[in-house]
Design an enzyme around this catalytic site. Sequence first.
Site, mmCIF file in Angstrom:
data_model
loop_
_atom_site.group_PDB
_atom_site.id
_atom_site.type_symbol
_atom_site.label_atom_id
_atom_site.label_comp_id
_atom_site.label_asym_id
_atom_site.label_seq_id
_atom_site.Cartn_x
_atom_site.Cartn_y
_atom_site.Cartn_z
ATOM 1 N N LYS C 171 -93.149 -14.438 25.526
ATOM 2 C CA LYS C 171 -91.755 -14.878 25.593
ATOM 3 C C LYS C 171 -91.022 -14.509 24.307
ATOM 4 O O LYS C 171 -89.850 -14.108 24.333
ATOM 5 C CB LYS C 171 -91.669 -16.388 25.833
ATOM 6 N N LYS C 239 -82.480 -19.952 17.840
ATOM 7 C CA LYS C 239 -83.729 -20.704 17.645
ATOM 8 C C LYS C 239 -84.932 -19.841 18.006
ATOM 9 O O LYS C 239 -85.917 -19.751 17.259
ATOM 10 C CB LYS C 239 -83.714 -21.975 18.529
#
Lengths: 296, 296, 296, 296
Positions: C171, C239
């Site tokens: 990811k 983030k």
Amino acid sequence: MTTIGFIGLGVMGAPMAANLVAAGFDVTGYNRTPAKAEPLVEAGGSAAPSVADAVRGADVVITVLPDSPDVEAVVLGDDGVFAHVAPGTLVIDMSTIHPDVARRLAGAGAARDIQVLDAPVSGGEQGAIDAKLSIMVGGDAAAFEAAKPVLDAMGTTVVHVGPAGAGQTVKAANQLIVAGVLELVSESLVFLDAHGVDLERAVQVLAGGMAGNAVLDRKAAGMLARNFSPGFRVDLHHKDLGIVTSAAREAGVAIPLGALVASLMGAARAQGHGALDHSALLLQVEQLSGRSGPSS
Amino acid sequence: MTTIGFIGLGVMGAPMAANLVAAGFDVTGYNRTPAKAEPLVEAGGSAAPSVADAVRGADVVITVLPDSPDVEAVVLGDDGVFAHVAPGTLVIDMSTIHPDVARRLAGAGAARDIQVLDAPVSGGEQGAIDAKLSIMVGGDAAAFEAAKPVLDAMGTTVVHVGPAGAGQTVKAANQLIVAGVLELVSESLVFLDAHGVDLERAVQVLAGGMAGNAVLDRKAAGMLARNFSPGFRVDLHHKDLGIVTSAAREAGVAIPLGALVASLMGAARAQGHGALDHSALLLQVEQLSGRSGPSS
Amino acid sequence: MTTIGFIGLGVMGAPMAANLVAAGFDVTGYNRTPAKAEPLVEAGGSAAPSVADAVRGADVVITVLPDSPDVEAVVLGDDGVFAHVAPGTLVIDMSTIHPDVARRLAGAGAARDIQVLDAPVSGGEQGAIDAKLSIMVGGDAAAFEAAKPVLDAMGTTVVHVGPAGAGQTVKAANQLIVAGVLELVSESLVFLDAHGVDLERAVQVLAGGMAGNAVLDRKAAGMLARNFSPGFRVDLHHKDLGIVTSAAREAGVAIPLGALVASLMGAARAQGHGALDHSALLLQVEQLSGRSGPSS
Amino acid sequence: MTTIGFIGLGVMGAPMAANLVAAGFDVTGYNRTPAKAEPLVEAGGSAAPSVADAVRGADVVITVLPDSPDVEAVVLGDDGVFAHVAPGTLVIDMSTIHPDVARRLAGAGAARDIQVLDAPVSGGEQGAIDAKLSIMVGGDAAAFEAAKPVLDAMGTTVVHVGPAGAGQTVKAANQLIVAGVLELVSESLVFLDAHGVDLERAVQVLAGGMAGNAVLDRKAAGMLARNFSPGFRVDLHHKDLGIVTSAAREAGVAIPLGALVASLMGAARAQGHGALDHSALLLQVEQLSGRSGPSS
């Protein structure tokens, strides 16, 4: 007495020519905008109405012009320097241009028995005024020796770095480092300001250690005072970084930090700061983080 | 006479402690590897067998350690500094650590009536030996005044830059600039070498103008001689750049050149140069362009 | 029938849970803001007033939460998932968090005989609604087989990529590529607009060749229409890029383009675009060149 | 029947010309190395011994050549295309060259009543073979309509993007995106390999989500198999990125990721990979982190 024809009396050229007069040379200057020759006349030199009149009979011709096409036009043009000087004349181009163009000028001069040096400078307007420039010289060693007394009147560090074009190559490296350091100092100031640190004290201590550099010494105070009057314009530094990146391509070397800072100098220009001093790179760094200046 | 407990006698700490002795302070040192305390003893200081023995009864405690966890363990640990010093003691951490950790130590000290300063340094091993470090100090102004005579024995530029953590923030900016300048100088040397320019003369003239910086003055000769014995290791600079990028994230500022050079310092480490001086960034730049060193 | 406790019913979680209901699973959801559970109830699921009530007795627990601390609190907290599920339960965290945290959760689960998979997704809100997500799964192979029918109800590409943490690592790579492509497309659009090219036609032809990518297919039309309603917020992508850069550091690999785009995503956030869709990276690119939108 | 003179029968040109024959056009080809015309003859076309012989009497002339100087020489040269075609002929340059040169050719054509289109392509060798190229066309709308049936025989996405030069501008953007995506995919593969992730499965799942792109679909398998036979050479992509960066400078836009990837493509070339497929950018990324290929 050595007579000098001096073409290009702008921010840099004017004080350089005045320092030649002060050193005892007989200087005749020419500038496209005639008013810019006035300080030279006041300093004791002469003004000529054309390139031809400025250089005819000179022992040495110096050019300080904005870009490669200007130099090519003034030196090689139909009514230019080469058309009006005698064989044996020494032509010193102190502009910042592409090394390839410098080599082409040297070759064209050699074919006419005219010696050509590329001798770009570093040190900024203040260095020009104080005769404390760094001068990086490419060309024939004998021509360098002949030029040395003239160059010493304008700078404190006068170094023969190699054959024709080498001076411009070193100048390209100079502009790469200066742009990069301006960006690094700008990023640091924005970073420190965001953390609430006293910027003047930070500059003082940074300048005293391994991070010390001429940008901190000569530019940081102006940056903190938000005084971006040139000095050396973003537009010109942007032009120079085009030379750097293309000369790196030609040499087959990768300069990733150089490539990135060239892009960011282009951003400063695109944001409308082209006419400001290159320390206005700070404005680009501030805008990147949505900040409009020191918080205090 | 002020007594000083000094924890961490490595490349930087050893000469710093010796300079304190030379300035008349009573210094007791501790190092995990005891042999590293020998130079301090030869200089006239004492060696202690534990942190506790080094700091017990000291007026001032100084720590010079590799990384945040080391400092936290030595200062806050069960048998650490805070466990063995009296209220009123002044603790000066001169390591390079994350500003957040510095603030945490200051807070923990305040709860025990112990004054804590963050006082990282710049100037390298030579600056430490010559007592010519730049020292950037964060913390209480009164504590700074108390520490000043001690710090003056180790450095020439000792500046109070703000509250707790501010010293480390300025040190982060210092490490950003130094890494960036090392990379810019390395890119320039590879660029100039590819163009066949005499590198020693180029360094000489670059150092004299607006591109002038401490890396050119203190590191370039070693780089040209391919002497990469540390000095300040790539591994440590890589660690410091992790602090820089995370502190920039926390402050909400973008530092594109800083981010890129942090990545390139990481590359130098990944290429196996972690134990060399950080000027070995040159090797990474050479490898990028498939070059193995100056052509001449 | 398999019962599923589903924690986190936001932009992604709500349609994912609804798709599980549609596939015949018995789903009980919990969200900190209770109103967000209403769509699940309308879809035929149930809402629970607490994490405990949602997961007690469930065969499978799924978490879709913003960040590592949220997942740690919900899974490991005193009144969290692990405190209320039976041994043998399968816990699937589909949030995007640091691979290290995923490994820590898997370890903590193993100690309680609870199987934990990390199964972050790609495909955006539309992919969640259409049950066409890509799901990258890390963890035990047997647990993956057990989870497969559940995951198939939410995505079309469900792949077991390695042990615990591997799903999060993939990811991270996904977020690196997506951010980079968003920036490349943005730079291209600004470049083409500055040259006066018809942007819609340019997007059409770029999408059909080697430059084709999901950002051109799914995001470019919105970018040209200046519709930046999220979607996936700049804040969250920022983030995630923090995870990418720190995981690259830990693995000892240099990702220069990744490092730079992480800095530029941070700039978009610093410029105030944090709550917009990540395709608002275009606004940062426009600002860099002093442009305020397509000229036509 | 429309007769076509086709200049340049290399990796791309040869299959493109063959597809024109297959579509029923009467094609006469010329290549500097005559042997390269053989496939066209086998496909049912003719070979000519000179540019003049290939284009004389043709309704349409197509050029597919390496670089701007080649195109200028073939089209504008004394014995070139313009010297031998009749007014009213349609000349389609499908090379990738600088937009400025494309505009100059269009202007020179207009002065002779010759219609010129710039129609560079994307899709690679496979796209050329399969007649599935994306073709981005700049020039007069009527000329585009006339050219459409010819272009449709070589590609599936044929789009008129604007006036003369616009096709090349869009191609520049295409090359910027492709280079950037190649680098992003390479950085991701090195990152994932360092973390021990199964690369084939990672590619599969990345390709299915928002990170999906043509490089993952068409190039990643070859990259994992370390098959870098061209395809499209690093040398040519490096040349194209020179066009991109200079066209961005001219337009006054900053493309930081583009500038960096151009530098890194130059590094791949400097490392000796110039003759490999541009997916060999992976080798540069591996070298950056001191890795020599997938660990498994």
